[in-house]
Design a protein around this motif. Structure first.
Motif, PDB file in Angstrom:
ATOM      1  N   VAL A  29      10.802   0.545  -4.839  1.00  0.00           N
ATOM      2  CA  VAL A  29       9.491   0.534  -5.494  1.00  0.00           C
ATOM      3  C   VAL A  29       8.984   1.957  -5.664  1.00  0.00           C
ATOM      4  CG1 VAL A  29       7.042   0.015  -5.023  1.00  0.00           C
ATOM      5  CG2 VAL A  29       8.766  -1.752  -4.700  1.00  0.00           C
ATOM      6  N   LYS A  30       8.349   2.206  -6.821  1.00  0.00           N
ATOM      7  CA  LYS A  30       7.704   3.505  -7.055  1.00  0.00           C
ATOM      8  C   LYS A  30       6.229   3.239  -7.295  1.00  0.00           C
ATOM      9  CE  LYS A  30       8.035   7.956  -7.839  1.00  0.00           C
ATOM     10  NZ  LYS A  30       6.972   8.093  -6.820  1.00  0.00           N
ATOM     11  N   CYS A  31       5.367   3.853  -6.495  1.00  0.00           N
ATOM     12  CA  CYS A  31       3.922   3.656  -6.646  1.00  0.00           C
ATOM     13  C   CYS A  31       3.271   4.818  -7.390  1.00  0.00           C
ATOM     14  CB  CYS A  31       3.250   3.564  -5.280  1.00  0.00           C
ATOM     15  SG  CYS A  31       3.521   2.005  -4.466  1.00  0.00           S
ATOM     16  N   THR A  32       2.320   4.496  -8.252  1.00  0.00           N
ATOM     17  CA  THR A  32       1.481   5.513  -8.882  1.00  0.00           C
ATOM     18  C   THR A  32       0.111   5.411  -8.220  1.00  0.00           C
ATOM     19  OG1 THR A  32       2.638   5.255 -10.976  1.00  0.00           O
ATOM     20  CG2 THR A  32       0.464   6.286 -11.074  1.00  0.00           C
ATOM     21  N   GLY A  33      -0.389   6.544  -7.699  1.00  0.00           N
ATOM     22  CA  GLY A  33      -1.667   6.525  -6.981  1.00  0.00           C
ATOM     23  C   GLY A  33      -2.814   7.049  -7.823  1.00  0.00           C
ATOM     24  N   ALA A  34      -4.038   6.729  -7.387  1.00  0.00           N
ATOM     25  CA  ALA A  34      -5.253   7.114  -8.121  1.00  0.00           C
ATOM     26  C   ALA A  34      -5.497   8.625  -8.109  1.00  0.00           C
ATOM     27  CB  ALA A  34      -6.455   6.406  -7.522  1.00  0.00           C
ATOM     28  N   GLY A  35      -4.834   9.344  -7.238  1.00  0.00           N
ATOM     29  CA  GLY A  35      -5.022  10.793  -7.179  1.00  0.00           C
ATOM     30  C   GLY A  35      -4.290  11.347  -5.983  1.00  0.00           C
ATOM     31  N   TYR A  87      -8.743   3.173  -2.191  1.00  0.00           N
ATOM     32  CA  TYR A  87      -7.681   3.837  -2.937  1.00  0.00           C
ATOM     33  C   TYR A  87      -6.992   2.764  -3.776  1.00  0.00           C
ATOM     34  CZ  TYR A  87      -4.124   7.310  -4.010  1.00  0.00           C
ATOM     35  OH  TYR A  87      -3.328   8.207  -4.683  1.00  0.00           O
ATOM     36  N   VAL A  88      -6.482   3.154  -4.937  1.00  0.00           N
ATOM     37  CA  VAL A  88      -5.766   2.193  -5.789  1.00  0.00           C
ATOM     38  C   VAL A  88      -4.415   2.780  -6.162  1.00  0.00           C
ATOM     39  CG1 VAL A  88      -5.755   1.041  -8.057  1.00  0.00           C
ATOM     40  CG2 VAL A  88      -7.850   1.063  -6.685  1.00  0.00           C
ATOM     41  N   ALA A  89      -3.396   1.938  -6.079  1.00  0.00           N
ATOM     42  CA  ALA A  89      -2.048   2.323  -6.505  1.00  0.00           C
ATOM     43  C   ALA A  89      -1.464   1.163  -7.291  1.00  0.00           C
ATOM     44  CB  ALA A  89      -1.180   2.637  -5.291  1.00  0.00           C
ATOM     45  N   ASN A  90      -0.544   1.452  -8.208  1.00  0.00           N
ATOM     46  CA  ASN A  90       0.126   0.342  -8.894  1.00  0.00           C
ATOM     47  C   ASN A  90       1.634   0.522  -8.855  1.00  0.00           C
ATOM     48  OD1 ASN A  90      -0.363   2.426 -11.101  1.00  0.00           O
ATOM     49  ND2 ASN A  90       0.838   0.938 -12.257  1.00  0.00           N
ATOM     50  N   PHE A  91       2.340  -0.606  -8.932  1.00  0.00           N
ATOM     51  CA  PHE A  91       3.809  -0.580  -8.934  1.00  0.00           C
ATOM     52  C   PHE A  91       4.309  -1.737  -9.779  1.00  0.00           C
ATOM     53  CE2 PHE A  91       2.826  -3.663  -5.692  1.00  0.00           C
ATOM     54  CZ  PHE A  91       3.902  -4.535  -5.642  1.00  0.00           C
ATOM     55  N   ASN A 151       3.154  -5.824 -13.401  1.00  0.00           N
ATOM     56  CA  ASN A 151       2.496  -4.591 -12.967  1.00  0.00           C
ATOM     57  C   ASN A 151       1.419  -5.015 -11.969  1.00  0.00           C
ATOM     58  OD1 ASN A 151       1.622  -1.949 -12.785  1.00  0.00           O
ATOM     59  ND2 ASN A 151       0.594  -1.924 -14.771  1.00  0.00           N
ATOM     60  N   ILE A 152       1.539  -4.569 -10.729  1.00  0.00           N
ATOM     61  CA  ILE A 152       0.614  -4.989  -9.666  1.00  0.00           C
ATOM     62  C   ILE A 152      -0.211  -3.791  -9.191  1.00  0.00           C
ATOM     63  CG2 ILE A 152       0.421  -6.027  -7.351  1.00  0.00           C
ATOM     64  CD1 ILE A 152       1.741  -7.981  -9.245  1.00  0.00           C
ATOM     65  N   ALA A 153      -1.529  -3.992  -9.171  1.00  0.00           N
ATOM     66  CA  ALA A 153      -2.422  -2.959  -8.620  1.00  0.00           C
ATOM     67  C   ALA A 153      -2.776  -3.336  -7.189  1.00  0.00           C
ATOM     68  CB  ALA A 153      -3.684  -2.841  -9.458  1.00  0.00           C
ATOM     69  N   LEU A 154      -2.724  -2.355  -6.298  1.00  0.00           N
ATOM     70  CA  LEU A 154      -3.091  -2.566  -4.901  1.00  0.00           C
ATOM     71  C   LEU A 154      -4.355  -1.797  -4.592  1.00  0.00           C
ATOM     72  CD1 LEU A 154       0.364  -1.971  -3.148  1.00  0.00           C
ATOM     73  CD2 LEU A 154      -0.648  -4.181  -3.756  1.00  0.00           C
ATOM     74  N   LYS A 155      -5.282  -2.462  -3.926  1.00  0.00           N
ATOM     75  CA  LYS A 155      -6.437  -1.756  -3.373  1.00  0.00           C
ATOM     76  C   LYS A 155      -6.117  -1.550  -1.890  1.00  0.00           C
ATOM     77  CE  LYS A 155     -11.338  -2.399  -2.311  1.00  0.00           C
ATOM     78  NZ  LYS A 155     -12.424  -3.393  -2.226  1.00  0.00           N
ATOM     79  N   LEU A 156      -6.251  -0.329  -1.413  1.00  0.00           N
ATOM     80  CA  LEU A 156      -5.921  -0.070  -0.022  1.00  0.00           C
ATOM     81  C   LEU A 156      -6.883   0.933   0.592  1.00  0.00           C
ATOM     82  CD1 LEU A 156      -3.084   2.503   0.226  1.00  0.00           C
ATOM     83  CD2 LEU A 156      -3.320   1.298  -1.919  1.00  0.00           C
ATOM     84  N   MET A 157      -6.759   1.100   1.894  1.00  0.00           N
ATOM     85  CA  MET A 157      -7.536   2.121   2.591  1.00  0.00           C
ATOM     86  C   MET A 157      -6.625   2.749   3.632  1.00  0.00           C
ATOM     87  SD  MET A 157     -10.066  -0.685   4.306  1.00  0.00           S
ATOM     88  CE  MET A 157     -11.340   0.456   4.749  1.00  0.00           C
ATOM     89  N   TYR A 158      -6.861   4.019   3.939  1.00  0.00           N
ATOM     90  CA  TYR A 158      -6.025   4.655   4.961  1.00  0.00           C
ATOM     91  C   TYR A 158      -6.745   5.785   5.679  1.00  0.00           C
ATOM     92  CZ  TYR A 158      -4.825   7.947   1.106  1.00  0.00           C
ATOM     93  OH  TYR A 158      -4.869   8.836   0.053  1.00  0.00           O
ATOM     94  N   ASN A 159      -6.333   5.956   6.922  1.00  0.00           N
ATOM     95  CA  ASN A 159      -6.741   7.110   7.718  1.00  0.00           C
ATOM     96  C   ASN A 159      -5.620   8.133   7.509  1.00  0.00           C
ATOM     97  OD1 ASN A 159      -6.802   8.997   9.829  1.00  0.00           O
ATOM     98  ND2 ASN A 159      -7.829   7.572  11.199  1.00  0.00           N
TER      99      ASN A 159
END
Length: 250
Positions: A44-50, A61-65, A4-12
């Motif tokens: 891959v299916k990502c679950t996002g923080a909101g 932003y945080v997502a996990n897959f 289970n991997i959590a990603l920290k990301l940012m986006y415009n």
């Protein structure tokens, strides 16, 4: 073995129809999932923080897959970023316990809404802050914002959209500050309803315009009547700016 991997990301978010995957619109989740699947060599299916709405940004932003790939976590950000458009960037990847879920494990969230309050527009804030030419008194906005703090039923400041079990949320702070022409409204809560932050900001702007008194806000919340609160302000000024987790994913 599956990780289970959590990603920290940012986006415009300007080019996207929000985080959530949608049938006929480009979303951040879908764009990220496509890039990830080419890195880990399986769908891959990502679950996002909101759910962030169309046009809304995320500084954090945080997502996990889940993946069976053995690629080391420290290699994932670079590998994914080379396959992503430059308005989405993965900053960090962390292996997390199986029970971790980007939305379920999130304890609280902070959104920041930015207004560019000047007689003349600024091209560098297009889709990044709401251009508002009439002078706003941030001290009135601050007084109005303080009325939202605490545990309340926030039905009066949500758009009808996603159905939730309860519309009661706890707002920990709603701070308003000004630096030059830029007004920042920071809201932290244990969860947000659909368009809640944008409606709260619209309501404190209404207070600054004299369309309602800051002291009217508790009664508006008690009424649960969306039409008594201020308008839903445009999405381009809204950013997800902080997330709280027990795990060290940030």
């Amino acid at each position: 073995m599956e990780r289970n991997i959590a990603l920290k990301l940012m986006y415009n978010g300007t080019a996207y129809h929000g985080w959530q995957v949608q049938k006929n619109a480009v979303s951040v989740a879908e764009t990220l999932e496509k890039a990830l699947s080419t890195v880990v060599c399986h769908p891959v299916k990502c679950t996002g923080a909101g759910r962030t709405d169309a046009g809304v940004h995320a500084e954090v932003y945080v997502a996990n897959f889940r993946t069976t790939s053995t690629i080391p976590c420290d290699r994932i950000p670079l590998a994914v970023n080379t396959r992503l458009p430059n308005d989405i960037v993965v900053v960090k990847a962390t292996q997390v316990p199986d029970s971790f879920n980007a939305i379920g494990s999130c304890q609280k969230k902070e959104y920041t809404y930015r207004l560019y309050n000047s007689r003349l527009g600024n091209p560098f804030y297009v889709d990044r802050a709401w251009f508002y030419p009439k002078r706003l008194d941030e001290s009135v906005m601050r007084r109005a914002a303080s009325q939202f703090v605490g545990t309340h039923d926030f039905r009066a400041v949500r758009s009808v959209g996603t159905e939730t079990r309860t519309t009661v949320r706890t707002v920990y702070y709603f701070d308003v500050s000004r630096q030059g022409e830029l007004i920042e409204c920071k809201v932290c809560a244990n969860g947000f309803l659909y368009n809640m932050v944008r409606a709260m900001v619209g309501t404190i702007v209404y207070a600054a315009e004299g369309k309602l008194a800051p002291e009217d806000i508790p009664a508006i919340l008690d009424s649960g009547n969306r039409t008594l609160a201020g308008p839903t302000v445009p999405p381009g000024g809204l950013y997800m700016t902080r997330l709280w987790y027990e795990e060290d994913v940030l």
